[in-house]
Design a protein around this motif. Sequence first.
Motif, PDB file in Angstrom:
ATOM      1  N   SER A   1       2.311   1.651  -3.361  1.00  0.00           N
ATOM      2  CA  SER A   1       1.268   2.093  -4.289  1.00  0.00           C
ATOM      3  C   SER A   1       1.011   3.598  -4.159  1.00  0.00           C
ATOM      4  O   SER A   1       0.795   4.291  -5.155  1.00  0.00           O
ATOM      5  CB  SER A   1      -0.022   1.310  -4.025  1.00  0.00           C
ATOM      6  OG  SER A   1      -1.025   1.656  -4.960  1.00  0.00           O
TER       7      SER A   1
ATOM      8  N   TYR B   1      -3.280  -7.774  -1.929  1.00  0.00           N
ATOM      9  CA  TYR B   1      -4.520  -7.710  -1.146  1.00  0.00           C
ATOM     10  C   TYR B   1      -5.346  -8.975  -1.390  1.00  0.00           C
ATOM     11  O   TYR B   1      -5.912  -9.560  -0.455  1.00  0.00           O
ATOM     12  CB  TYR B   1      -5.357  -6.504  -1.562  1.00  0.00           C
ATOM     13  CG  TYR B   1      -4.849  -5.158  -1.110  1.00  0.00           C
ATOM     14  CD1 TYR B   1      -3.678  -5.017  -0.381  1.00  0.00           C
ATOM     15  CD2 TYR B   1      -5.554  -4.000  -1.429  1.00  0.00           C
ATOM     16  CE1 TYR B   1      -3.222  -3.770   0.012  1.00  0.00           C
ATOM     17  CE2 TYR B   1      -5.110  -2.755  -1.036  1.00  0.00           C
ATOM     18  CZ  TYR B   1      -3.943  -2.643  -0.314  1.00  0.00           C
ATOM     19  OH  TYR B   1      -3.502  -1.408   0.071  1.00  0.00           O
ATOM     20  N   GLY B   2      -5.418  -9.385  -2.666  1.00  0.00           N
ATOM     21  CA  GLY B   2      -6.171 -10.586  -3.004  1.00  0.00           C
ATOM     22  C   GLY B   2      -5.616 -11.818  -2.327  1.00  0.00           C
ATOM     23  O   GLY B   2      -6.378 -12.694  -1.874  1.00  0.00           O
TER      24      GLY B   2
ATOM     25  N   ARG C   1       1.324  -0.311  -8.568  1.00  0.00           N
ATOM     26  CA  ARG C   1      -0.010   0.026  -8.057  1.00  0.00           C
ATOM     27  C   ARG C   1      -0.988  -1.131  -8.275  1.00  0.00           C
ATOM     28  O   ARG C   1      -1.785  -1.461  -7.392  1.00  0.00           O
ATOM     29  CB  ARG C   1      -0.497   1.295  -8.770  1.00  0.00           C
ATOM     30  CG  ARG C   1      -1.755   1.916  -8.216  1.00  0.00           C
ATOM     31  CD  ARG C   1      -2.040   3.250  -8.876  1.00  0.00           C
ATOM     32  NE  ARG C   1      -2.161   3.138 -10.335  1.00  0.00           N
ATOM     33  CZ  ARG C   1      -2.389   4.160 -11.154  1.00  0.00           C
ATOM     34  NH1 ARG C   1      -2.487   5.385 -10.643  1.00  0.00           N
ATOM     35  NH2 ARG C   1      -2.505   3.988 -12.449  1.00  0.00           N
ATOM     36  N   ALA C   2      -0.909  -1.762  -9.454  1.00  0.00           N
ATOM     37  CA  ALA C   2      -1.796  -2.892  -9.750  1.00  0.00           C
ATOM     38  C   ALA C   2      -1.420  -4.141  -8.939  1.00  0.00           C
ATOM     39  O   ALA C   2      -2.299  -4.877  -8.465  1.00  0.00           O
ATOM     40  CB  ALA C   2      -1.756  -3.203 -11.239  1.00  0.00           C
TER      41      ALA C   2
ATOM     42  N   MET D   1       0.829  -1.200   0.000  1.00  0.00           N
ATOM     43  CA  MET D   1       0.000   0.000   0.000  1.00  0.00           C
ATOM     44  C   MET D   1       0.864   1.250   0.000  1.00  0.00           C
ATOM     45  O   MET D   1       0.585   2.231  -0.704  1.00  0.00           O
ATOM     46  CB  MET D   1      -0.942  -0.018   1.206  1.00  0.00           C
ATOM     47  CG  MET D   1      -1.848   1.203   1.332  1.00  0.00           C
ATOM     48  SD  MET D   1      -1.127   2.506   2.368  1.00  0.00           S
ATOM     49  CE  MET D   1      -1.278   1.770   3.989  1.00  0.00           C
TER      50      MET D   1
ATOM     51  N   THR E   1      -0.302  -4.268  -6.072  1.00  0.00           N
ATOM     52  CA  THR E   1      -0.799  -4.107  -4.705  1.00  0.00           C
ATOM     53  C   THR E   1      -2.138  -4.820  -4.547  1.00  0.00           C
ATOM     54  O   THR E   1      -2.395  -5.476  -3.530  1.00  0.00           O
ATOM     55  CB  THR E   1      -0.939  -2.617  -4.363  1.00  0.00           C
ATOM     56  OG1 THR E   1       0.340  -1.989  -4.482  1.00  0.00           O
ATOM     57  CG2 THR E   1      -1.465  -2.415  -2.956  1.00  0.00           C
ATOM     58  N   ALA E   2      -2.979  -4.689  -5.552  1.00  0.00           N
ATOM     59  CA  ALA E   2      -4.278  -5.365  -5.507  1.00  0.00           C
ATOM     60  C   ALA E   2      -4.108  -6.879  -5.481  1.00  0.00           C
ATOM     61  O   ALA E   2      -4.891  -7.591  -4.832  1.00  0.00           O
ATOM     62  CB  ALA E   2      -5.128  -4.943  -6.707  1.00  0.00           C
ATOM     63  N   ARG E   3      -3.081  -7.390  -6.160  1.00  0.00           N
ATOM     64  CA  ARG E   3      -2.821  -8.830  -6.147  1.00  0.00           C
ATOM     65  C   ARG E   3      -2.458  -9.294  -4.734  1.00  0.00           C
ATOM     66  O   ARG E   3      -2.916 -10.351  -4.281  1.00  0.00           O
ATOM     67  CB  ARG E   3      -1.688  -9.164  -7.120  1.00  0.00           C
ATOM     68  CG  ARG E   3      -2.018  -8.949  -8.581  1.00  0.00           C
ATOM     69  CD  ARG E   3      -2.923 -10.042  -9.118  1.00  0.00           C
ATOM     70  NE  ARG E   3      -2.242 -11.320  -9.156  1.00  0.00           N
ATOM     71  CZ  ARG E   3      -1.516 -11.756 -10.209  1.00  0.00           C
ATOM     72  NH1 ARG E   3      -1.389 -10.974 -11.270  1.00  0.00           N
ATOM     73  NH2 ARG E   3      -0.945 -12.931 -10.174  1.00  0.00           N
TER      74      ARG E   3
END
Length: 332
Positions: A117, A167-168, A160-161, A114, A163-165
Amino acid sequence: NFQRVILEFAEKNRQVILPGYTHLQYAQPVFFSHHLLAYFWMLERDKLRLKDCYVRVNVLPLGVGALAGTSLPIDRAYVARLLNFPLITENSMDTVSDRDYVLEFLCCVALLMMHLSRLSEDLILWSSPAFSFVEISDAFTTGSSLMPQKKNPDVAELTRAKTARVYGDLFSLLATMKALPLSYNRDLQEDKSSLFEAVKIIKQCLKLYPRMIGKMKLKHENMRKQAQKGFFAATDLADYLVEKGVPFREAHGMVGKLVKHCLKENKSFEDLALKDYQKISSLFEANVFQRIKLEESVFNKESTGGTGKKSLARQIKLAREKLEEGENPIAS
């Protein structure tokens, strides 16, 4: 390591002034170094969290059997000493079904990602023509397959993208764990994919980011030009009145009227004469013009942790001491 690169880049550019934002609206000018060092301290917290997480990872699980322990004459504490584990687990059913240590690690790296990101978003904005504060090296950007003029900040965007991985990965394992009865269930083998992917991503990002920051070029004049726009000294004027005994609530309102007058007349604070200030308050004196200078607005924020010149020097010194304490940095 990343923290060292940030600190050295901040020291190298400690005279550069940058617009500081809240709500993505220009608020007050700050030193660029002060802004960048915010990420040093984020990484410092990440480092401490990971070290604390390691305390709960570094516990011996061997010897608990399938779920009930064993009737064989083993000595788990002896095995722990041989393998250099400071602790052993205390409940066999908890041991075989526990994945808290994986989840805690994923929480730590999710926070770290985060932070990366947020830094990515700053760089994406700053490198865009709308801001034009920095130039990212060609090694970390790509062109467009259609538009010859484009220089896209791919590494920052992919971080940045990614980061979502991560989180997933965290949410996936949390969802897996939420309804498992004691003790072991085959569902738990799914922890590997979440853990391994998160580790791979964070290692890639921490390998690239120090290089990208180290090769980044600042556009000092563009930063300064933007920092001089607007009513950046509004809070300084309110503080000026507070120093003369005006309650901040009233000072805030007075300066608000001054801004409203400037907007109506299409003027800046610098365009006003002393009599214009004194129409708002007789407490304004000739030295008010010193307070609305850009450097003065930055230099006078000398509270601990502020962007003032002396405060920034103290912050850099403290950051240097943190690195020299001998603690292992996050990225190496």
